[in-house]
Design an enzyme around this catalytic site. Structure first.
Site, PDB file in Angstrom:
ATOM      1  N   SER A 629       0.869  -1.171  -0.123  1.00 55.09           N
ATOM      2  CA  SER A 629       0.175  -0.059   0.061  1.00 55.09           C
ATOM      3  C   SER A 629       0.880   1.153   0.137  1.00 55.09           C
ATOM      4  CB  SER A 629      -0.874  -0.019   1.243  1.00 55.09           C
ATOM      5  OG  SER A 629      -1.908   0.886   0.847  1.00 55.09           O
ATOM      6  N   ASP A 704      -8.928  -5.151  -6.422  1.00 55.86           N
ATOM      7  CA  ASP A 704      -8.567  -3.880  -5.480  1.00 55.86           C
ATOM      8  C   ASP A 704      -9.458  -2.739  -5.707  1.00 55.86           C
ATOM      9  OD1 ASP A 704      -7.410  -2.298  -3.738  1.00 55.86           O
ATOM     10  OD2 ASP A 704      -5.767  -3.005  -3.954  1.00 55.86           O
ATOM     11  N   HIS A 736      -7.422  -5.378  -1.887  1.00 50.39           N
ATOM     12  CA  HIS A 736      -6.108  -4.680  -1.040  1.00 50.39           C
ATOM     13  C   HIS A 736      -5.576  -5.363  -0.072  1.00 50.39           C
ATOM     14  CE1 HIS A 736      -3.846  -1.245  -1.024  1.00 50.39           C
ATOM     15  NE2 HIS A 736      -3.810  -1.023   0.295  1.00 50.39           N
TER      16      HIS A 736
END
Length: 764
Positions: A629, A704, A736
């Site tokens: 991320s 995602d 994610h």
């Protein structure tokens, strides 16, 4: 300096060695994800019942650690017992509704199943359990076979359910509308009926859930006379067509995603009298939040007398946060106070109203550090409650204020006052200026749940060498009961790996602007003199996050700590540094990258590498970096901006272009693309694609909905255009949080390991 280690750790280690009851093993990736949990027993989502008799919690099944059941510890009887077996109640759970799937993804619990939340009734008699899309109530006083009552049985999925403040009703969301269920009459009432399509009632919009830590859109008044709720219209938000690529199909998803600089959903706030909901005719009242719809509804609370709401309204540029008093009958509002900043005002959950005196507690970073302040009900400052160059910080909940004892005039809160590496519980006086007093004494990281009367608290604490221990304490810190001792004896799940467990060492470096940077390092066992080892820098580096902590590696953040141990046991030096811009260090530290993400963070990671190069056991030519991320963004930017410092990088689900990320998060730190085009260009990973010299692996879930897969595909094109070789691993159908899931996490971690083995460990 090295982390302090609990005496029991040494005692357990000696006992194991003498008894030879556990054969030393190295961790494997498969075992990290297998049951039972390597951290041992734990109490997930613990609560002390309102009457103080029970401690309830969620616990994974022995054979499936991610499927949760509801348990209770009887404080008087000193015993644990299973309350609700999720499999007995619903043997096979149906597929989640899109709304519930998104809600769990936002709450980072998408890998869990079974009972993932529950709520006590105010009288402590009943527990509300959402499961399988329906609602159940468990009566603690009923005979075992008659304890469970099913409230709903529909094809729709009921979400965000809870008891009303006095326990007469259960409220919930169904099909984007708000409902209440009368437990006395067994009748159901619709508060709203017009939800559907882009319009929803009582639901937190995407931005509120993902970036603002607000996961609900409705609020009961304390006396149950009113219920406030949002109306969210997502029509203004650009609808994008994205593809969720699964193994056997492709789904076209039309998602309203608020890109930086673009329009947000329009949010309105209404108040409905309960009498209207259950048969009256008075229409809900709209709360006056101003003529300009371009703002964020940050928080909603009620004043103790139930006649007015306390509404927190944040400006679109996030430089102002205003607390409003809204009349429940008319919807009219007046300003009580406004926080302002030259960068951004951080949202918080520290607004707490007192009931014995006409005051409330509020948090502010106006001094440069987050502290608590006492106000009267007209918004006039009475005095600061805390001060100093440290932070009042939440841990394990949404609020740092863990309890208030008005009778004794005390407020309890968690903070990092003694060291940024630990969290502890402190107390300070409400009535007069006083020094803080620390209550938790054991070194390490403490997460606290306090009883409603602020007389006892659950303390879950750990160090890098001691799994989380949970004890019940009185407010002076005295142990009343030990609920989870987690002794590292021969029966502990981690026992086979204890002899190979490697210590975590801590230290500090100095950033270019003179600020202190904390790091942690794990070294392979028995370093050979003269031999140089490869390094993996484990990075996050983003706002509001702290990686360097005196805490057990697998708690409460999933498997990242175990993976660090695994890598070190495979012969890597594992290094983690919290750069400027990361969380809980004060305004100057946290805003150092304002309007220029991807700048000072990279400088600080380079400072870390320069330190590593001074260590005699580090090979300066074999340093890699891995992150997910924001950490994926950091890994990309480090290898692209500092190619001479990093030989390899793994970027998981990386942001690559901040113009493709959402409004509230991105604009908080970068302003809008229209106002800061230079900052967006400088913070775009594609800007540096031609600089790639080392080995790069990009990992992304192909479904995602947070960091869209587009971030990676645009990077692929830029690297291809620059003629740069790189590797890719994509996961069909994954979102994610794929690292948390038992079906994708092991493969992803194994892929990361193979990549570093190829480009660092086995490099000629």
């Amino acid at each position: 300096m090295t982390a302090r280690i609990f005496p029991r750790f040494f005692a357990s280690l000696v006992a194991l060695a003498l008894a030879q009851q556990a054969q030393a093993e190295k961790l494997t990736i498969e075992r990290i994800f297998a049951a039972p949990d390597l951290s041992g027993a734990s109490l997930r989502s613990p609560q002390i019942s309102p009457d103080g008799r029970l401690v309830t919690y969620l616990r994974g099944k022995d054979e499936d650690k991610d499927r949760m059941d509801l348990w209770a510890y009887d404080i008087a009887a000193r015993r644990h017992r299973l309350l609700v077996d999720s499999a007995a109640l619903v043997r096979e759970e149906p597929a989640l509704s899109p709304e519930e799937a998104e809600r769990r993804e936002r709450q980072r619990i998408s890998s869990l199943s079974g009972i993932v939340e529950y709520h006590f009734s105010p009288d402590s008699r009943r527990l509300l359990v959402p499961l399988g899309g329906d609602l159940y109530v468990y009566d603690l006083r009923a005979p075992e076979g008659q304890a469970v009552r099913r409230l709903t049985d529909t094809e729709s999925y009921e979400t965000d359910a809870r008891f009303s403040p006095r326990g007469r009703f259960v409220s919930f969301i169904r099909d984007k509308n708000l409902f209440v269920y009368d437990l006395t009459s067994g009748t159901e009432h619709a508060v709203t009926r017009e939800g559907g399509g882009p319009v929803s009632f009582g639901m937190a919009e995407f931005i509120a859930q993902e970036e603002m830590d607000r996961d609900t859109g409705y609020w009961w008044s304390p006396d149950e006379r009113y219920i406030a709720f949002t109306r969210v219209d997502e029509s203004p938000v650009a609808e994008v067509e994205r593809f969720e690529i699964h193994a056997d199909r492709v789904e076209v998803i039309r998602q309203r995603y608020p890109f930086a600089g673009a329009r947000n959903a329009e949010v309105q706030l209404f108040v409905a009298p309960l009498a209207t909901v259950t048969g009256g005719s008075t229409a809900p009242v709209r709360v006056d939040l101003g003529k300009d719809p371009d703002f964020y509804l940050a928080r909603v609370d009620w004043f103790p007398d139930g006649t007015a709401l306390a509404v927190q309204k944040q400006s679109r540029d996030q430089k102002a946060l205003t607390l409003l008093r809204a009349d429940a009958r008319t919807g009219s509002t007046r300003e009580l106070l406004t926080e302002r900043s030259d960068t951004w005002v951080e949202l918080h959950d520290e607004l707490r109203f007192l009931t014995r005196t006409p005051h409330f507690i509020w948090a502010s970073r106006r001094s440069g550090f987050n502290h608590l302040y006492l106000y009267d009900l007209d918004g006039r400052l009475v005095r600061p409650l805390t001060s100093g160059e440290w932070m009042v910080t939440p841990e394990g909940s949404s609020s740092a204020i863990r309890g208030i004892d008005e009778r004794r005039g005390l407020v309890y809160f968690t903070a990092n006052a003694d060291t940024p590496l630990e969290r502890h519980l402190y107390v300070v006086s409400l009535r007069e200026p006083s020094a803080r007093r620390r209550i938790t004494r054991e070194p390490g990281w403490h997460a606290v749940q306090m009883s409603p009367d602020a007389r006892t608290f659950l303390d879950t604490y750990s160090t890098p060498d001691q799994p989380p221990v949970t004890v019940l304490r009185d407010v002076n810190g005295r142990v009343l009961a030990e609920l989870v001792d987690n002794r590292l004896d021969a029966d502990h799940p981690y026992a086979p790996f204890l002899d190979e467990h490697l210590p975590t060492e801590f230290g500090t470096l100095t950033a270019r602007d003179g600020q202190t940077l904390y790091y942690q390092i794990i070294k392979p066992r028995n370093l050979e003199p003269g031999r140089r080892y490869p390094v993996i820098v484990d990075v996050y580096g983003g706002p509001g996050n702290q990686r360097v902590r005196r805490a057990w590696g697998g708690w409460p953040r999933g498997n990242e700590g175990f993976f660090r141990q695994y890598l070190a046991q495979q012969g890597y030096v594992v290094f983690t540094l919290d750069n400027r811009g990361s969380g809980y260090r004060g305004v100057r530290f946290e805003t150092a990258h304002y309007r220029r993400l991807g700048s000072v963070e990279i400088e600080d990671q380079v400072t870390g590498v320069e330190f590593l190069r001074t260590l005699p056991y580090v090979d300066p030519e074999r340093i890699g970096i891995f992150g997910w991320s924001y950490g994926g963004y950091m890994a990309l930017m480090c290898i692209l901006q500092a190619p001479g410092h990093f030989a390899a990088a793994v970027a998981g689900a990386p942001v690559t272009d901040w113009r493709l990320y959402d409004t509230h998060y991105t604009e908080r730190f970068m302003d809008t693309p229209q106002a800061n085009p230079e900052g967006y260009e400088a913070g775009d990973a594609r800007t540096y694609a031609a600089r790639l010299r080392g080995s790069l692996l990009v990992i992304h879930g192909m479904a995602d909905d947070n960091v869209l897969f587009t971030h990676s595909t645009t990077l692929f094109k830029a690297l291809q255009d620059a003629g740069k070789p790189f590797d890719v691993m994509v996961y069909p159908g994954s979102k994610h949080g794929l690292l948390r899931h038992a079906d994708t996490g092991p493969h992803a971690y194994a892929t990361v390991t193979r990549f570093f083995d190829l480009h660092l460990k086995n490099r000629n």
